[in-house]
Design an enzyme around this catalytic site. Sequence first.
Site, mmCIF file in Angstrom:
data_model
loop_
_atom_site.group_PDB
_atom_site.id
_atom_site.type_symbol
_atom_site.label_atom_id
_atom_site.label_comp_id
_atom_site.label_asym_id
_atom_site.label_seq_id
_atom_site.Cartn_x
_atom_site.Cartn_y
_atom_site.Cartn_z
ATOM 1 N N ASP A 139 58.461 120.153 2.330
ATOM 2 C CA ASP A 139 57.383 119.582 3.140
ATOM 3 C C ASP A 139 56.420 118.842 2.208
ATOM 4 O O ASP A 139 55.718 119.475 1.418
ATOM 5 C CB ASP A 139 56.625 120.680 3.886
ATOM 6 C CG ASP A 139 57.445 121.375 4.961
ATOM 7 O OD1 ASP A 139 58.679 121.200 4.980
ATOM 8 O OD2 ASP A 139 56.851 122.109 5.769
ATOM 9 N N LYS B 236 55.277 116.282 10.339
ATOM 10 C CA LYS B 236 54.567 117.559 10.468
ATOM 11 C C LYS B 236 53.077 117.286 10.609
ATOM 12 O O LYS B 236 52.530 116.402 9.959
ATOM 13 C CB LYS B 236 54.859 118.420 9.239
ATOM 14 C CG LYS B 236 54.103 119.735 9.146
ATOM 15 C CD LYS B 236 54.518 120.485 7.885
ATOM 16 C CE LYS B 236 53.634 121.709 7.625
ATOM 17 N NZ LYS B 236 54.011 122.405 6.375
ATOM 18 N N LYS C 16 57.179 119.069 13.446
ATOM 19 C CA LYS C 16 56.725 120.415 13.093
ATOM 20 C C LYS C 16 55.235 120.534 13.382
ATOM 21 O O LYS C 16 54.422 119.762 12.869
ATOM 22 C CB LYS C 16 57.005 120.705 11.619
ATOM 23 C CG LYS C 16 56.543 122.090 11.148
ATOM 24 C CD LYS C 16 56.998 122.364 9.724
ATOM 25 C CE LYS C 16 56.402 123.648 9.170
ATOM 26 N NZ LYS C 16 56.885 123.945 7.808
#
Length: 234
Positions: free
Chosen positions: A101, A165, A194
């Site tokens: 990430d 995300k 996400k």
Amino acid sequence: MTTNNPFTAPQGDDLARYIDHTLLAPEASRADILRLCKEAAEHHFKSVCVNPVWVETAKKALLGTGVLTCTVVGFPLGTHNTDVKVFEARGATMDGADEVDMVINIASARALDREALVSDISAVAEVVHEADSLLKVIIETALLSDDEKILACQGAVEAGADFVKTSTGFNGGGATTSDVSLMRETVGPDIGVKASGGVRTREKALEMIAAGATRIGTSSGIAIVTGGAGTTSY
């Protein structure tokens, strides 16, 4: 009675498989990481998300459990030079990270500089994909306007990201259903979304999934799957 909403709420292990069981506190110890991994295996979460220093520890602890190891790059501000993010990502995948990430350069998004965003993300995507791992791109929604969020998501898709995300959890704000819906609308059906930051209950997790999230980043995973309410800040 018919409905125009095709959403069916996931149950049991199906809901657990949406969750990245997360511990990114700087003071987390090896014992804390091992406990996180044990919980993830017991509850069949999708992954654990840990800081890079703990990737190798988590990977070994999760061997044979089916739970993935996720880590963070350029975290939490996104202000690292691209070559530093690439170095971090390469090291993380060498240590066993299945997913990475990364935080975007938020200033580039606010300047609507798509070229800079794509360059930063694509360099990291290349090394992550060379390792057959997945890349999630954190756009830090709390710091962006809707136009900037759209640009960041479009840049992530163009650069080859596997997910977008919402948040790091370190820079204020968190996931909202409106942001998740906007991100899903922007990236289309084939890129993951996400939702991270402030998702602490089953109800909130289901709201995010109904809005288009395919993954939930949270330190309240156990509360979510057991019907409680998490008390942590992430």
